[in-house]
Scaffold this motif. Structure first.
Motif, PDB file in Angstrom:
ATOM      1  N   ARG D  86       0.828  -1.213   0.000  1.00 29.75           N
ATOM      2  CA  ARG D  86       0.000   0.000   0.000  1.00 29.75           C
ATOM      3  C   ARG D  86       0.862   1.263   0.000  1.00 29.75           C
ATOM      4  N   GLU D  87       1.890   1.263   0.823  1.00 32.78           N
ATOM      5  CA  GLU D  87       2.732   2.459   0.883  1.00 32.78           C
ATOM      6  C   GLU D  87       3.481   2.670  -0.423  1.00 32.78           C
ATOM      7  N   ALA D  90       0.932   3.963  -2.948  1.00 35.29           N
ATOM      8  CA  ALA D  90       0.476   5.302  -2.563  1.00 35.29           C
ATOM      9  C   ALA D  90       1.558   6.339  -2.817  1.00 35.29           C
ATOM     10  N   THR D  93       2.033   6.874  -6.575  1.00 37.33           N
ATOM     11  CA  THR D  93       0.918   7.624  -7.157  1.00 37.33           C
ATOM     12  C   THR D  93       0.974   9.093  -6.744  1.00 37.33           C
ATOM     13  N   ARG D  94       1.179   9.290  -5.472  1.00 35.88           N
ATOM     14  CA  ARG D  94       1.266  10.653  -4.938  1.00 35.88           C
ATOM     15  C   ARG D  94       2.330  11.457  -5.698  1.00 35.88           C
ATOM     16  N   VAL D 120      -5.805   2.304  -0.875  1.00 38.40           N
ATOM     17  CA  VAL D 120      -4.941   3.405  -1.330  1.00 38.40           C
ATOM     18  C   VAL D 120      -5.762   4.442  -2.096  1.00 38.40           C
ATOM     19  N   ARG D 123      -7.853   6.582   0.219  1.00 38.63           N
ATOM     20  CA  ARG D 123      -7.051   7.525   0.995  1.00 38.63           C
ATOM     21  C   ARG D 123      -6.621   8.732   0.151  1.00 38.63           C
ATOM     22  N   LEU D 124      -6.119   8.442  -1.036  1.00 35.94           N
ATOM     23  CA  LEU D 124      -5.640   9.535  -1.896  1.00 35.94           C
ATOM     24  C   LEU D 124      -6.791  10.437  -2.325  1.00 35.94           C
TER      25      LEU D 124
END
Lengths: 256, 256, 256, 256, 256, 256
Positions: D86-87, D90, D93-94, D120, D123-124
């Protein structure tokens, strides 16, 4: 013995025969108009070094920055977040065990560190890594502290003032002691600290204008010396007691 | 100005007019049979304090324990995990900005801290919190270092030996310099450090028996003084340059 | 053997007899106006696959995105935060050990990954989970690299250009090589990279307008082939050496 | 457009006019005795590249290792922990948003990744960083999938087999299709997957001996082509729909 | 108003006019041979519900498991790690602000939660997310507590006993009160809790055999009612005071 | 047996002879205009307590707040971040093992918790700490649920309505059932939930105006009772099955 001064081969004997370390830590934070920001860690270091010298137990370098976010409104206060402090102390302690240390005294002179050191100590003990306990000098001699001063504020008050007067008098602004008292909060009892059973303040700035509590004007270097000697003796006893324990006796008890 | 010595009201002027802090940090780790475990942080502290005195820039207390896990096999080496070190330095720096500091020099004397300080500096800059840069004294005067010594090992070698001889000669075991050389690795070139393009070792103990490299026997306090003066001058220049920058010029450039 | 191509029953023999894996990783980041963003991971993959084919060692799929935040100002650069990269590589490596792998070569072609791979490798070794080492192709043949090019910039320079010319010439904009040189920084020595001993830049954009260094105009596919063959040979040697070690000899040494 | 092949200046136009990226991701994990471990990420990559080519939308390199711990008992399965996956996604993508991307399709071919990509994405989106959605090829054409095969197992079954037969037939062990069926679990209905309303199994090995489900014997490359064309068309539609939305319409709705 | 009982449209008015929530939390942990494990959270819930009913302030469901690792040696004690507890409370509080809540009272009946609730409260306040304060019923009426009982142990003692006698008498083993006293530690003063200024114990089991302190035999339901009424009144006052504050007055003060 | 009601000595027998715990958990979140926010955790608690009573297995207090961020737009919804929820449940479960529990049923009544409970369960099983499985009452009796209602919406629909009508009818707004249906989404099939194979919505508010799905008007307390009895029976069977297993049979299988 102060670890920082020693070359590694000269530590071999110690680690073969002893398993205790004294770790001084305090804060770098405002201590009113009269005391230096280093007050807490200077005091902690003084105790730890003195006891190390008297007893031969190992003393490590000092952790100078702790949990002081509640003093942030005053210039120069340094701090790390509580979780960061805990991890730093826990990692440092855990790694000391690599050399055979299994018990430490956190020689602490900053109240804000206490719950965090307790949390680290509980965790390391539970994991059977090490047994670490927190020691605050003034908690070891509460009667003497009460006897010596009229208004014994918990932060920047006469007890800490006397201690720095004794340890490094050049760092105390003697001419500001009355100002410290008048600009701060003389008596803790006067403070509106609890409201209907809840502590509704978080920061030192919520209660005081200059960051300190107590009446600093009856602090003297002589009283500082008295305090230092008395508390040093307590720490010596504590270290001796701790060194004498079997490690398994320091670990958590079994499930009933 | 050394932050630890000052009472908070006396910092007001500084924070109104300046925004730079010097943060000394090093390690507490083995430095061979001849040098004290505190070697790195003593050196860092000496530079930061000296420059603070000469220039008036603020110097904080010293972070004495860093990333030294690769020296763990030698008695007394203290360390925290890399991630813990980064969080401690990042949190401490971030919180300094509360008082108006927006640029810091990590006055560092331990190679093992370098990538971690760079990582912290990059993150804080990217977040536009602060601009922090790492400075190693010997990197600022490479030619002088090369000129003064035959075999200038990177750890516990003659350059660090000379520095401690100058800063606190009582901490150097002069009678062990030849032993330090003979029991360690005199020339880095002799070490099997790289294998087909890969650094296949991780710990100091993988390469040396006593933890040090270089030929310590031509170190002297006089050379230490030369090094100290020359590198101090460099740090003064760096601090002046940094203080002169507009903060926006220190931030990341825009996307092309 | 390339793991991605194989069905699981056909891996049984390998895991019974071998314990080494090659893990290619690089970056997806700007490499100037002349090279594709995939440059680093293409190179890493080429080496790892070639060596896997020649030797029979296992090669895993490629990690294509790494630590490249310092190239963010240029279109298309992809990256993850350093801590995320470390956890990804560490988790992936740790889980490979479930099948019997206990040693890996991180076949890396991106300088920005190096300290992070070293940190992961040190941690896994310390925990006695696996022994992982980082390999950069150009570090294995420094003399040849120096011989072949006039100005051998570390990023997007002639050595990487030659490599892509050799590996996949269609991806190189031959007509932009002079532009790449002229719009970038030809000689690293000209760059104001160090200031009084401190690396004061963080991003590629701080130093160059088009993101690259070196003189790309003397790169050729033939030179690329030379480099590829020579470095491949080094990686073969490294893998053979590594495969020959007893696992316990790869672990950290005991406390002195 | 495939990001990996392009030099950075040639991406400028795209980022000025578009804000969508296709991110292929799958797994490297056992797919029975007949299919390669790369099956999932090969399929994801094929779809993402094909759609990028047809539409001009940007496709990034592939994330080849995902959440596959539940296949660990079979040789060669690679995985990272769910939180690490996930990290990684994320963070990647971020950071793409730095170039102007604000919406992504996770072109996914591994069921085990789904809840993590959804987490993810949620959250984003909540942070208003980006709008990311997960797409599984077979979910886009459920009727066709049902029509083509008798026993359409969810892992390593005929639909995945047909796809690899079409995409890279050399990687399929045609002679093992009957073995795959007989050694696995032909019908999901036969599996004791639910017990009184609870899914009591966690790993593929809990249910099957060879790691796969379904009847692979009626898979053909022709069916694979049909599947590929039909699902590609769906992904084209999805990408077009997504590109057409105003970013604010993709964000969470306001509180009622 | 109790949030759990209400349908969402019926909360609209509250969130438009009020911004305070009462969050009851306690522990599920041993409370001696005479009291149920739910003691703490039953008490917290009773106060929060009662005050919510009297005043109309919103009360949330109860957090029933807290920081109780120090009671682990006794059957049935449940707990989460301190860091987990803090994150759970912080996340839950932070998300309440989405509806307009900006101040909460943690209606707490477990001493072990206190430092953690303070840490969460300080963090959320510093981030200007919410102002949360911890309230312990017995801290709000210290004189009454002292008046009513001879030996008022801090855990499982007569004050908690009286409270459960009043709130749910069926849960108290009246026939074990003398056993509770005799098998525990009657007077805290007798406990060797501090050694030379250091709290050297960590667990309840370090000090007591049955997990409790105090003399439970003078507890009665009538006294419980007195305590409940008096403390309820205090909590009403606290909630009213808190509701009356301007949010900006609850935030941290500015830097001096 | 309900843990919260019991004094610790009375748990000794249970932990000596049994190793199973039922942990009820749900959510506190909007359930439309007709149902209370506590709906999910009330249901979960009712099942867990009923089964505990019938069978004697241990039931813990209820976790009342879960993963409900996707309902945030409706007043009063409470939630914690997914990672926080996972850590809370994992820590709580792990610590139960201290008393001898090695298998738990997460008696869950909130779909949003499912993947997170599965993730926690997989991790704890992999670490051989405990075997935890998630149980949703309606998953255990799918046919009955289908039989009883016309439009069986997954959230706030007739099945949950009937359950609360049965368990605590005062909490149901009977006069709003038609409104609930008309203001929500009657048939899931009508919802534009999937777009070309991708679930493009994240929040309940993306699909419905009042937060619920289904036709609530054919819910009755009698149907609720039917559902409750049938699912209770299933949970009894599941618990009995689980209690009968040898712990080693619940652990992950060996590598093939």
């Amino acid at each position: 013995m102060y670890l920082g001064d020693v070359a590694w081969p000269d530590l071999e004997d110690y680690f073969e025969t002893e398993s205790l370390a004294l770790i001084p830590l305090g804060s770098t934070e405002q201590h009113g108009p009269h005391l230096p920001e280093a007050t807490d860690h200077l005091i902690a270091e003084a105790f730890a070094r003195e006891v190390a010298e008297r007893t031969g137990y190992l003393c490590t370098p000092t952790i100078t920055v702790g949990v002081s976010g509640h003093h942030r409104q005053f210039h120069g206060t340094m701090w790390v977040e509580p979780s960061v402090f805990r991890e730093y102390v826990a990692s440092l302690t855990r790694n000391l065990t690599y050399h055979g240390i299994d018990r430490v005294v956190y020689v602490n002179a900053h109240g804000g560190n206490v719950p965090h050191l307790r949390e680290v100590g509980a965790r390391l003990r539970q994991e059977e890594v090490a047994y670490g306990i927190e020691w605050m000098w003034d908690e070891s001699i509460p009667d003497l502290v009460d006897d010596l001063f009229e208004q014994n504020g918990p932060h920047g008050g006469p007890k800490e003032t006397a201690m720095i007067q004794y340890l490094d008098s050049a760092l105390v602004h003697e001419d500001r002691l009355a100002d410290a008292r008048d600009g701060g909060m003389t008596s803790v009892d006067d403070a509106e600290m609890m409201r209907h059973g809840s502590r509704t303040f978080y920061d030192a700035a919520d209660n005081t204008d200059n960051g300190v509590l107590g009446d600093q004007t009856d602090a003297t270097a002589e009283k500082g010396e008295q305090l230092f000697d008395a508390a040093t003796e307590q720490l010596v006893h504590l270290a001796d007691w701790l060194a004498d324990q079997a490690f398994e006796d320091l670990l958590p008890r079994d499930h009933v």
